[in-house]
Design a protein around this motif. Structure first.
Motif, mmCIF file in Angstrom:
data_model
loop_
_atom_site.group_PDB
_atom_site.id
_atom_site.type_symbol
_atom_site.label_atom_id
_atom_site.label_comp_id
_atom_site.label_asym_id
_atom_site.label_seq_id
_atom_site.Cartn_x
_atom_site.Cartn_y
_atom_site.Cartn_z
ATOM 1 N N LEU A 24 0.824 -1.199 0.000
ATOM 2 C CA LEU A 24 0.000 0.000 0.000
ATOM 3 C C LEU A 24 0.862 1.254 0.000
ATOM 4 C CD1 LEU A 24 -2.822 1.250 0.186
ATOM 5 C CD2 LEU A 24 -2.641 1.120 2.675
ATOM 6 N N ILE A 32 0.505 2.798 -10.286
ATOM 7 C CA ILE A 32 -0.853 2.557 -10.785
ATOM 8 C C ILE A 32 -0.900 2.727 -12.297
ATOM 9 C CG2 ILE A 32 -3.233 3.392 -10.737
ATOM 10 C CD1 ILE A 32 -2.780 4.175 -7.820
ATOM 11 N N PHE A 76 -6.910 -3.228 -11.899
ATOM 12 C CA PHE A 76 -7.057 -2.357 -10.734
ATOM 13 C C PHE A 76 -7.781 -3.060 -9.588
ATOM 14 C CE2 PHE A 76 -10.877 -0.761 -13.098
ATOM 15 C CZ PHE A 76 -11.852 -0.978 -12.128
ATOM 16 N N ILE A 77 -8.514 -4.149 -9.851
ATOM 17 C CA ILE A 77 -9.059 -4.948 -8.750
ATOM 18 C C ILE A 77 -7.932 -5.612 -7.977
ATOM 19 C CG2 ILE A 77 -10.349 -7.064 -8.227
ATOM 20 C CD1 ILE A 77 -12.356 -6.296 -10.321
ATOM 21 N N THR A 80 -6.173 -3.193 -5.801
ATOM 22 C CA THR A 80 -6.959 -2.825 -4.625
ATOM 23 C C THR A 80 -6.920 -3.897 -3.555
ATOM 24 O OG1 THR A 80 -8.450 -1.532 -6.012
ATOM 25 C CG2 THR A 80 -9.247 -2.134 -3.835
ATOM 26 N N SER A 83 -3.682 -4.517 -1.406
ATOM 27 C CA SER A 83 -3.230 -3.498 -0.463
ATOM 28 C C SER A 83 -4.003 -3.494 0.840
ATOM 29 C CB SER A 83 -3.353 -2.106 -1.106
ATOM 30 O OG SER A 83 -4.711 -1.824 -1.397
ATOM 31 N N ASN A 84 -5.123 -4.231 0.909
ATOM 32 C CA ASN A 84 -5.931 -4.191 2.133
ATOM 33 C C ASN A 84 -6.710 -5.490 2.247
ATOM 34 O OD1 ASN A 84 -8.365 -3.509 3.862
ATOM 35 N ND2 ASN A 84 -7.197 -1.602 4.019
ATOM 36 N N LEU A 87 -10.647 -4.977 2.294
ATOM 37 C CA LEU A 87 -11.162 -4.726 0.955
ATOM 38 C C LEU A 87 -11.161 -6.004 0.105
ATOM 39 C CD1 LEU A 87 -9.594 -1.279 -0.003
ATOM 40 C CD2 LEU A 87 -11.978 -1.773 0.508
ATOM 41 N N SER A 88 -10.148 -6.823 0.289
ATOM 42 C CA SER A 88 -10.089 -8.058 -0.494
ATOM 43 C C SER A 88 -11.227 -8.997 -0.123
ATOM 44 C CB SER A 88 -8.743 -8.752 -0.291
ATOM 45 O OG SER A 88 -8.592 -9.153 1.059
#
Length: 229
Positions: A24, A32, A76-77, A80, A83-84, A87-88
């Motif tokens: 992250l 990105i 981008f999924i 995302t 990094s967390n 969220l995953s």
């Protein structure tokens, strides 16, 4: 008091080691953009390979554009969820309720979709070199196999003729190699569907039957294995 301190310590440890990851802190704007650009470049290779070497009956440009979107969205999924942890888990739960009902008519299209997803996965994980090398390698293999198949392609030969032309049509069929797929007979008409192989797109086989008396129509269609009578 001691329990509160222990709870705070455990919460801090979970937040540091699970809720966030070292990735992250390195997920900068440059990283990105690099992931998205690699995904875009590789998906464009897929796009042009699919467009230029498509072997089906009807080319679908919407499906081809879909593969570019699949690669970018998957990229981008992955960025995302890597990094967390929270969220995953939420992403997995959200995607589990999604249902896709669009039918894929050509089995080869499934392979192209997996190819686009793999590009998005590797690019989103910042494995740029494997993504580029694997994309070029798969493209080269597919192009090579397509070129080899072009030399001798299967076609469907559809003949409609009267009963009086049965003997002359059978005589012409004896000189070619074919496989019977379907035969329909009525009082005045017979329709044959045959699988034949034609080299280098040579359509001279049509002229053999068009000149015969009693033959009403001759149709030659490229056969991709999905014919249904």
């Amino acid at each position: 008091m001691l329990c509160n301190v222990a709870a705070v310590s455990v919460s801090s440890w979970i937040a540091e080691n699970f809720l966030t990851s070292p990735q992250l802190s390195t997920l900068s704007l440059g990283n990105i953009l690099a992931s998205l650009l690699v995904a875009l470049g590789c998906s464009l290779v897929i796009y042009f390979v699919y467009r230029l070497f498509y072997r089906g009956v009807v080319y679908n440009d919407n499906f081809n554009l879909l593969m570019i979107l699949v690669a970018l969205v998957t990229s981008f999924i992955i960025m995302t969820i890597s990094s967390n942890l929270v969220l995953s888990l939420g992403m997995v739960g959200a995607l589990s309720i999604v249902r896709f009902r669009a039918a894929v008519k050509d089995p080869l299209d499934v392979g192209f979709l997996f190819w686009a997803i793999a590009v998005g996965l590797t690019a989103g994980a910042r494995l740029y070199l494997p993504a580029i090398i694997a994309t070029l390698f798969v493209a080269l293999v597919y192009i090579l196999m397509t070129v080899l198949r072009k030399n001798k392609t299967c076609y469907l030969l559809i003949l409609r003729y009267t009963a009086a032309a049965e003997e002359v049509v059978s005589g012409q069929l004896a000189s070619i190699s074919y496989r019977l797929k379907n035969k329909t007979c009525t009082d005045q008409m017979t329709e044959l569907t045959l699988q034949v192989k034609v080299k280098n797109n040579d359509a001279q086989i049509l002229e053999r039957f068009q000149t015969l008396d009693g033959v009403k129509s001759v149709t030659l269609l490229e056969y991709a294995g999905d014919y249904a009578s």
